[in-house]
Design an enzyme around this catalytic site. Structure first.
Site, short mmCIF file in Angstrom:
data_model
loop_
_atom_site.label_atom_id
_atom_site.label_comp_id
_atom_site.label_asym_id
_atom_site.label_seq_id
_atom_site.Cartn_x
_atom_site.Cartn_y
_atom_site.Cartn_z
N ASP A 148 -11.23 -6.56 7.70
CA ASP A 148 -11.17 -6.12 6.30
C ASP A 148 -10.78 -7.27 5.38
OD1 ASP A 148 -11.37 -4.33 4.18
OD2 ASP A 148 -9.28 -3.67 4.36
N VAL A 166 2.97 -1.80 0.55
CA VAL A 166 3.64 -3.10 0.66
C VAL A 166 4.68 -3.24 -0.46
CG1 VAL A 166 3.33 -5.59 0.87
CG2 VAL A 166 1.48 -4.06 1.52
#
Ligand code: INR
Length: 291
Positions: free
Chosen positions: A130, A22
């Site tokens: 998650d 990211v």
């Protein structure tokens, strides 16, 4: 300088998950910061899995105050880039207690935000799988938590690191998954929210363990070792359960002395070992602790 497409200019790498990296980027068209996630794939001969593009299109229509908005999907050569809104903090920072006050009202507000985002996705049959403090982002301006990384690419993405060297531990993983179930239901997300709720209260992870078995033992040392009576079907899920040392459940009110009784009650319903009896996000939002 790294460009993503013609519109986004890379600033910093801010995260590295199992399935991609990211970057904080500057959106030169809309003149604001964004978070761009580069998704990795196994093999490159077939190009980009259509499944990811399809999933991303669904998520682009997912609009909720407590879900990190997916703004754009780019398909450049052999990579897919997902462009999200950018927020400056995640709940990990909150847990470290540096940036934000940690009063009981803040915990309540954050839990309500997380459950609202989760309930919205579950109603649309989107699972997260998650959830953890690292992908719970905080919008300081609006004092609001937003869930990131919902339902993305997990079945098709390829992990950056092999299983054993994955960053962090499976601390927020539901017991049915740790026992080997491949049937993911929305209950796995509630477990993770419960672990996060507990962590906001005690300032440290509730369950610890470097391996899955250590983690199961840690879970059972607090909630008690399940058996066919408390969790019908558990022994057929994993034969392993018969060989583990037996623990009795602890009194949660003693473990969470700083939490009001209604909070302890809600937590016990989120951390119910049997997934079929675990509270849903919608019901949790109606619980007296949050109303
Ligand atoms: C921050 C991250 C701030 N913002 C880490 C982070 C530390 C401090 O990963 C992040 C993101 C953001 C982020 O602002 N928007 C997104 C992460 C993700 C999606 S994902 C969107 O999918 O969880 O990696």
């Amino acid at each position: 300088m790294m460009w993503v497409g013609r519109q986004y200019l890379g600033i910093d790498k801010i995260g590295e998950g199992g399935y991609g990296e990211v970057y904080k980027c500057y959106d030169t068209l809309d003149e604001k910061m964004v978070a761009v996630k580069k998704i990795f794939f196994l093999g490159d001969r077939d190009g980009v899995p259509g499944e990811v593009i399809r999933e991303a299109s669904i998520l682009k229509e997912t609009k909720h105050d407590n879900i990190v908005r997916l703004l754009d999907v780019l398909n450049e050569e052999k990579s897919v880039y997902l462009v999200f809104e950018h927020l400056d903090l995640n709940l990990l920072t909150f847990m470290k207690g540096i940036e934000l006050p940690r009063d009981s009202q803040a915990i309540k507000d954050y839990l309500r935000h997380i459950l609202s985002g989760v309930a919205y996705c579950h109603a649309r049959k989107i699972l997260h799988r998650d959830l953890k403090p690292a992908n719970l982002l905080i919008d300081l301006r609006e004092n609001r938590v937003k869930v990131a990384d919902f339902g993305l690419a997990r079945p098709v993405g390829v992990p950056l690191k092999s299983y054993t060297e994955q960053v962090g531990t499976p601390k927020y993983r539901a017991p049915e998954i740790l026992l080997g179930s491949h049937q993911y239901s929305s209950a796995v997300d509630i477990w993770s929210v419960g672990c996060t709720f507990a962590e906001m209260v005690i300032w440290q992870p509730l369950f610890t363990g470097r391996t899955e078995i250590d983690l199961l033992l840690s879970i059972f040392s607090i909630l008690g070792t399940p058996n066919e009576e408390t969790w019908p079907g558990v022994t057929s899920l994993s034969e392993q359960i018969n060989h583990l040392p037996k623990s009795n459940p602890k009194e949660l009110a003693k473990v969470f002395q700083d939490l009001e009784p209604a909070g302890v009650n809600l937590l016990s319903k989120m951390l119910c070992l049997d997934p079929s009896k675990r509270i849903t996000a919608r019901d949790a939002l109606k619980h007296e602790y949050l109303t």
